[in-house]
Write an enzyme that holds these catalytic residues in place. Structure first.
Site, short mmCIF file in Angstrom:
data_model
loop_
_atom_site.label_atom_id
_atom_site.label_comp_id
_atom_site.label_asym_id
_atom_site.label_seq_id
_atom_site.Cartn_x
_atom_site.Cartn_y
_atom_site.Cartn_z
NE ARG A 148 -3.89 0.06 2.12
CZ ARG A 148 -4.71 0.53 3.06
NH1 ARG A 148 -4.67 0.06 4.31
NH2 ARG A 148 -5.57 1.52 2.76
CG ASP A 191 -3.24 6.82 6.61
OD1 ASP A 191 -3.05 5.61 6.81
OD2 ASP A 191 -4.33 7.39 6.85
CG ASN A 236 -6.80 10.31 8.42
OD1 ASN A 236 -6.19 9.27 8.69
ND2 ASN A 236 -7.98 10.60 8.95
CE LYS A 237 -9.34 5.19 4.94
NZ LYS A 237 -8.82 4.38 3.79
O1 MRU Z 1 -7.35 2.37 4.80
P1 MRU Z 1 -7.04 2.30 6.26
O2 MRU Z 1 -8.10 1.66 7.07
O3 MRU Z 1 -5.68 1.72 6.51
O4 MRU Z 1 -6.96 3.86 6.71
C1 MRU Z 1 -6.67 4.14 8.04
C2 MRU Z 1 -6.65 5.59 8.34
O5 MRU Z 1 -6.83 6.45 7.50
C3 MRU Z 1 -6.29 5.98 9.76
O6 MRU Z 1 -6.93 7.16 10.13
C4 MRU Z 1 -4.78 6.17 9.87
O7 MRU Z 1 -4.11 5.09 9.28
C5 MRU Z 1 -4.33 6.32 11.30
S1 MRU Z 1 -4.43 4.83 12.16
C6 MRU Z 1 -3.88 5.19 13.71
#
Ligand code: MRU
Length: 351
Positions: A88, A239, A249-250
Site C-alpha cells: 500500500r 497516514d 488521512n482517510k
Molecule cells: O485504509 P485504512 O483503514 O488503513 O486507513 C486508516 C486511516 O486512515 C487511519 O486514520 C490512519 O491510518 C491512522 S491509524 C492510527
C-alpha cells in the site's frame, strides 16, 4: 489498556509466525489468521486484514523478519523489502518500519539477521504502545479544557484510528480512552467511512468494548452536526504528515476540516512521529492509494450501481495544515506547520 479482544497482532514466542485479527471480518466475527511468511504478511496488508498506519508498519516489520527466517541472503532481504513496500503506497509507517528492520539486518551475517529483525519488530510494536499512550496524555488535556465549558464533550472522529489500527490505545482514540477512564463525560460521533466502513465496523466496535458512548452517522452528516453546534472537537488520525504540516488521512477528512473551519470547531490530528514524512515538503507529494472499484460498487456484497458504472476510489485525501487547530504527537501538541513540527522535533529542522 490491556483489552484482549483489541489485541490486533500477536507474535509467536517461537518467532515463526504472527497471529492477527482479520479486520475484514469484524465486527460480526473475530477471526484470527496466522502469518507465517513475508507473502502472508503482504497479503494481510493489501487485503486490509490489518490496516491503519501503525499496524501496517508493525506487520511489515514482522513480515520482513519472516522473510529473513526463510532466506537471510542479501537477495532475500531486498526481495522481501520490495514485496512488503509495494503493498500500500500512502501510510508512511510502512516504509519507516521496513527501513528500520533493513538497517538493523543489513550489517549482520545472514545467520543473525532473522533474530535481529524480529527484535526490531518487537521494539517497533512496544514503542507504538508507549507512543500512543504519551500522545493520549497530551490529547486528553484538550478534552479536559473543553469539558470545562460543556459536558458531555462531543467528539467527532472519522475512519478508525483506534486500538485496532495500532498495537494499543490507538492514536485518535488514546485521548478519548484516557478521558473516559478519568471519568470525563464524553460522546463520540462515529463517521461510518465509506466505502470500507472502518468507522461503522471497527470504531463503533471498539468504543462499545470500552463502554464509550457513541453514535454512528453517515459521512455526510458531520458538517451538519458541526453547524448545529453538536460537535466540540474533531479528532482524526493520519497516514502521512509532511514537513509543512499537511495531513494525509482517510478520504473524507478534508471535508470534515472545511466544515470544522467554517463552524469554528477545533480539529486535531493524532500523529505519532513515525507518521511524519520529513522527506516530503507538502501534502501534494503524497502518493494517494486508488483502490478497487468493487469497494464502491458493492455494499454488503450487493451491487448498488448500474453494471458498467465508472468509479473513482481514492482511499485518502490531503488536508492543508492550516485547516487544523493542531497536531497531537507523543512529544506534545503543535501547530500543523513546519515551525510547529520542528519546534517539537528540533533534530529534524533540516529534514
Ligand atoms: O485504509 P485504512 O483503514 O488503513 O486507513 C486508516 C486511516 O486512515 C487511519 O486514520 C490512519 O491510518 C491512522 S491509524 C492510527
Amino acid at each position: 489498556m490491556e483489552i484482549p479482544e483489541l489485541q490486533t497482532l500477536c507474535p509467536s514466542p517461537a518467532r515463526d509466525r504472527v497471529e492477527i485479527v482479520d479486520q475484514t471480518r469484524l465486527p460480526h466475527a473475530r477471526v484470527t489468521v496466522s502469518l507465517a511468511s513475508g507473502a502472508d504478511a503482504a497479503h494481510a496488508i493489501r487485503a486490509m486484514q490489518v490496516r491503519g498506519a501503525p499496524l501496517i508498519g508493525a506487520t511489515a516489520a514482522y513480515g520482513l523478519a519472516l522473510v529473513l527466517r526463510a532466506d537471510p541472503s542479501d537477495a532475500g532481504l531486498a526481495a522481501g523489502y520490495a514485496l512488503l513496500l509495494a503493498t500500500r503506497p500512502t501510510a508512511v509507517n510502512l516504509r519507516w518500519a521496513l527501513d528500520r528492520v533493513r538497517a538493523r539486518a543489513t550489517p549482520l551475517a545472514p545467520a543473525a539477521r532473522a533474530a535481529a529483525a524480529w527484535d526490531e519488530a518487537d521494539a517497533i510494536a512496544a514503542e507504538d504502545v508507549a507512543t500512543n499512550r504519551a500522545l493520549g496524555e497530551h490529547g486528553v488535556q484538550i478534552i479536559e479544557e473543553l469539558a470545562a465549558a460543556r459536558q458531555p464533550v462531543q467528539i467527532l472522529t472519522h475512519c478508525n484510528a483506534g486500538a485496532l489500527a495500532t498495537l494499543g490505545w490507538g492514536t485518535a482514540t488514546a485521548p478519548i480512552y484516557l478521558a473516559h477512564a478519568a471519568g470525563i463525560p464524553l460522546h463520540v460521533w462515529v463517521s461510518e467511512t465509506r466505502p470500507r466502513l472502518q468507522g461503522a465496523r471497527l470504531t463503533a466496535w471498539e468504543l462499545r468494548a470500552q463502554g464509550v458512548p457513541h453514535t454512528l452517522v453517515v459521512d455526510a452528516a458531520g458538517a451538519a452536526l458541526m453547524r448545529q453546534r453538536r460537535v466540540d472537537l474533531v479528532l482524526v488520525g493520519a497516514d502521512r504528515v509532511t514537513r509543512n504540516g499537511d495531513v494525509c488521512n482517510k478520504i473524507g477528512t478534508y471535508e470534515k476540516a472545511l466544515a470544522a473551519r467554517d463552524n469554528d470547531v477545533p480539529m486535531y490530528a493524532a500523529v505519532p512521529s513515525p507518521t511524519i514524512d520529513w522527506t516530503l515538503a507538502s501534502g501534494d507529494d503524497v502518493p494517494i492509494e486508488e483502490r478497487d472499484s468493487g469497494e464502491v460498487l458493492n455494499l454488503g456484497g450487493e451491487p448498488i450501481a448500474p453494471v458498467g458504472t465508472v468509479v473513482a476510489n481514492p482511499a485518502f485525501d490531503v488536508t492543508p495544515g492550516h485547516l487544523f487547530t493542531g497536531l497531537i504527537t507523543e512529544r506534545g501538541v503543535c501547530a500543523a506547520s513546519n515551525a510547529g513540527l520542528t519546534g517539537l522535533f528540533p533534530e529534524r529542522a533540516h529534514g
